[in-house]
Design an enzyme around this catalytic site. Structure first.
Site, PDB file in Angstrom:
ATOM      1  CE  LYS A  80       4.871   1.431  -0.958  1.00  0.00           C
ATOM      2  NZ  LYS A  80       3.641   2.575  -0.703  1.00  0.00           N
ATOM      3  CB  SER A 155       4.472   5.680  -2.753  1.00  0.00           C
ATOM      4  OG  SER A 155       3.789   4.877  -1.682  1.00  0.00           O
ATOM      5  CB  SER A 179       0.676   4.888  -1.933  1.00  0.00           C
ATOM      6  OG  SER A 179       1.181   6.082  -2.189  1.00  0.00           O
TER       7      SER A 179
HETATM    8  N1  GLN Z   1       1.119  10.722  -3.045  1.00  0.00           N
HETATM    9  C1  GLN Z   1       0.909  10.829  -1.479  1.00  0.00           C
HETATM   10  C2  GLN Z   1       1.950  11.462  -0.760  1.00  0.00           C
HETATM   11  O1  GLN Z   1       2.994  11.609  -1.224  1.00  0.00           O
HETATM   12  C3  GLN Z   1       0.311   9.612  -0.855  1.00  0.00           C
HETATM   13  C4  GLN Z   1       1.542   8.647  -0.689  1.00  0.00           C
HETATM   14  C5  GLN Z   1       1.140   7.225  -0.067  1.00  0.00           C
HETATM   15  O2  GLN Z   1      -0.092   6.873  -0.125  1.00  0.00           O
HETATM   16  N2  GLN Z   1       2.010   6.614   0.763  1.00  0.00           N
HETATM   17  O3  GLN Z   1       2.082  11.494   0.465  1.00  0.00           O
END
Ligand code: GLN
Length: 491
Positions: A80, A155, A179
């Site tokens: 990532k 994400s 994410s």
């Molecule tokens: N969707 C959640 C957020 O926007 C989790 C994102 C993540 O785990 N990086 O904070």
């Protein structure tokens, strides 16, 4: 079967028996990327093919010499794009870090390099890991390989989509509130968020430091254990790294769950859960019961407060972490400004996307004097209550099971203008980050042609229990040979 289709553990066997070479494998991966990447858009950056092939040749030479190599040697993978890679662009899918090239490797990148895995690229994400669909990438959205009109989740959408589309053998994602698990669920692959502190965050670009963890995204549970072996462990460069001995996670892949105590938290099966998702998850629970696990309902009463508490804690930490992007030290800088304050302002205005700005404003507000006690401090107290719910449950249970997300992958654009609807897609994964415990998502069926994900949670440093249960389920469900149909491909 094409090499790109296979798992790391299968490929390792073939490499060690010299039935294939890493060179052929890397060739096969680049052919696959050429074939499908224009549909998926998983990569923000690809390593030059010749460079990856040169690394593969070195691995092959060592195998020929009869050297014993680490399990992930010669296996192509990607990271990532929020994990620093020395000399290789690392953008967090943000304009503010466009053209940023780190002078050092994240610990996980170093470990995988030292294990002779072959990095083929960096993967798209929601900007600074804020989002649940990968539509918040400043560059382009990634598509779900099962249905190109749907999001891959986020994400770590690039990390999950690349594995599901067989563009890499495995990848690493990061998980602050879901994410890794939510995109793994949407893309029909396996994703694990390890216990907070068990995988080093050194070189992971911070979103919310008390919640962020790096973890594997793989094609099956065995690979998940293999990759976790490769990245877990104490790191003196991360002050939150835990000095806990790392077991060999492969040893818990026995297929045995007899007598294991599984709790079903009722709060995770409520409103907003799609019926087919619920049925697929409950079918999986029945399978585990047939295998001899003892299943019982349990209550985690503070679950409904986890989501609001998370968005306060995560935004507060983000507002502090992202203050470093001022146009002076990293990446983008607004040009020709009269004075330094306007330069800061303009840099951030041009460099950050709407969701990142929203989080910074929310977090700054929650931390400001007069509101700190009412919002941030209160959220921390709720966080403790959420953790205590889990502590109580794990006095009795080895593993808790829920859906990973209340729905299967949604349509591109469906929630893009509705942040609250987007936030709700992490309602089942967020409490785990607040509590710091590990959880895995693995495929457990389909609804309308889209994969459904099952989440198994364990107590802190209880990865072995969830891997054991996940492997037993995966074995009994039969290997998931279904692959997304990306037309024009060779089988
Ligand atoms: N969707 C959640 C957020 O926007 C989790 C994102 C993540 O785990 N990086 O904070």
């Amino acid at each position: 079967m094409s090499l790109f289709r296979q798992t790391a553990h299968e490929l390792h066997g073939l490499l060690m028996k010299k039935e294939i070479s890493s060179y052929e494998l890397v060739q096969s991966i680049y052919e696959r990327i050429d074939q499908v990447e224009e549909k998926i858009h998983a990569f923000t950056f690809q390593i030059e093919k010749d460079q990856a092939l040169a690394r593969a040749r070195e691995v092959d030479a060592r195998i020929t010499r009869g050297e014993r190599l680490p399990s992930l040697a010669g296996i192509p993978m990607a990271l990532k794009d929020n994990m620093c890679t020395k000399g290789i662009p690392t953008t967090c899918s943000s304009k503010i870090l466009d053209r940023f090239v780190p002078p050092y490797d994240a610990t996980v990148a170093r470990k995988l390099r030292e294990a002779d895995s072959i990095l083929v690229g960096k993967l798209n994400m929601d900007e600074f890991a804020m989002g649940s669909s990968t539509e918040n990438s400043a560059f382009f959205p990634t598509k779900n390989p099962w249905n190109l009109d749907c999001v891959p989740g986020g994400s770590s959408g690039g990390a999950a989509a690349a594995v599901a589309a067989d563009e890499v053998i495995f990848s690493l994602g990061s998980d602050t509130g879901g994410s890794i698990r939510q995109p793994a669920s949407f893309c029909g692959v396996v994703g694990l968020k390890p216990t907070y502190g068990s995988v080093s965050r050194y070189g992971l670009i911070a979103y919310a430091s008390s919640l962020d963890q790096i973890g594997p995204v793989t094609k099956d549970v065995t690979d998940c254990a293999w990759v976790l072996n490769g990245i877990a462990g104490y790191d003196g460069k991360d002050s939150t790294s835990a000095e806990v001995a790392v077991p060999d996670y492969r040893e818990c892949l026995t297929g045995e769950v007899r007598g294991m105590k599984i709790g079903i938290p009722k709060e995770y099966f409520g409103e907003g859960l799609q019926a087919e998702v619920k049925n697929a998850v409950l079918d999986a629970v029945h399978k585990l019961a047939d295998l001899g696990a003892e299943v019982e309902e349990v209550s985690l009463p503070h679950t409904e407060y986890a989501l609001p508490a998370y968005y306060l804690v995560a935004s507060a930490e983000a507002s502090s972490n992202l203050a470093r992007y001022d146009g002076v030290r990293y990446g983008h800088r607004a040009r020709e400004m009269q004075d330094i304050v306007s330069m800061f302002k303009r840099t951030r205005d041009e460099g950050f996307g709407a969701e990142v700005k929203r989080r910074i404003m929310l977090g700054t507000y929650a931390l400001s004097s007069g509101y700190y006690d009412a919002y941030y401090l209160k959220a921390l107290k709720v966080r403790t209550l959420v953790k205590q719910d889990f502590d109580r449950a794990f006095e009795k249970f080895d593993v808790l099971i829920s859906p990973t997300a209340p729905t299967v992958a949604f349509q591109c654009g469906e929630k893009a203008n509705d942040p609250l609807a987007m936030y709700l897609s992490d309602v089942c994964t967020i409490p785990i980050n607040l509590a710091g415990i590990p959880a895995i998502s693995l495929p457990c069926g389909f609804s309308h042609g889209l994969p459904v994900g099952l989440q198994m949670m364990g107590k802190a440093f209880g990865e072995e229990a969830i891997l054991r249960a996940a492997f037993a389920y995966e074995q009994s469900a039969g290997s998931n040979n279904l692959k997304p149909n990306l037309s024009g491909e060779v089988a």
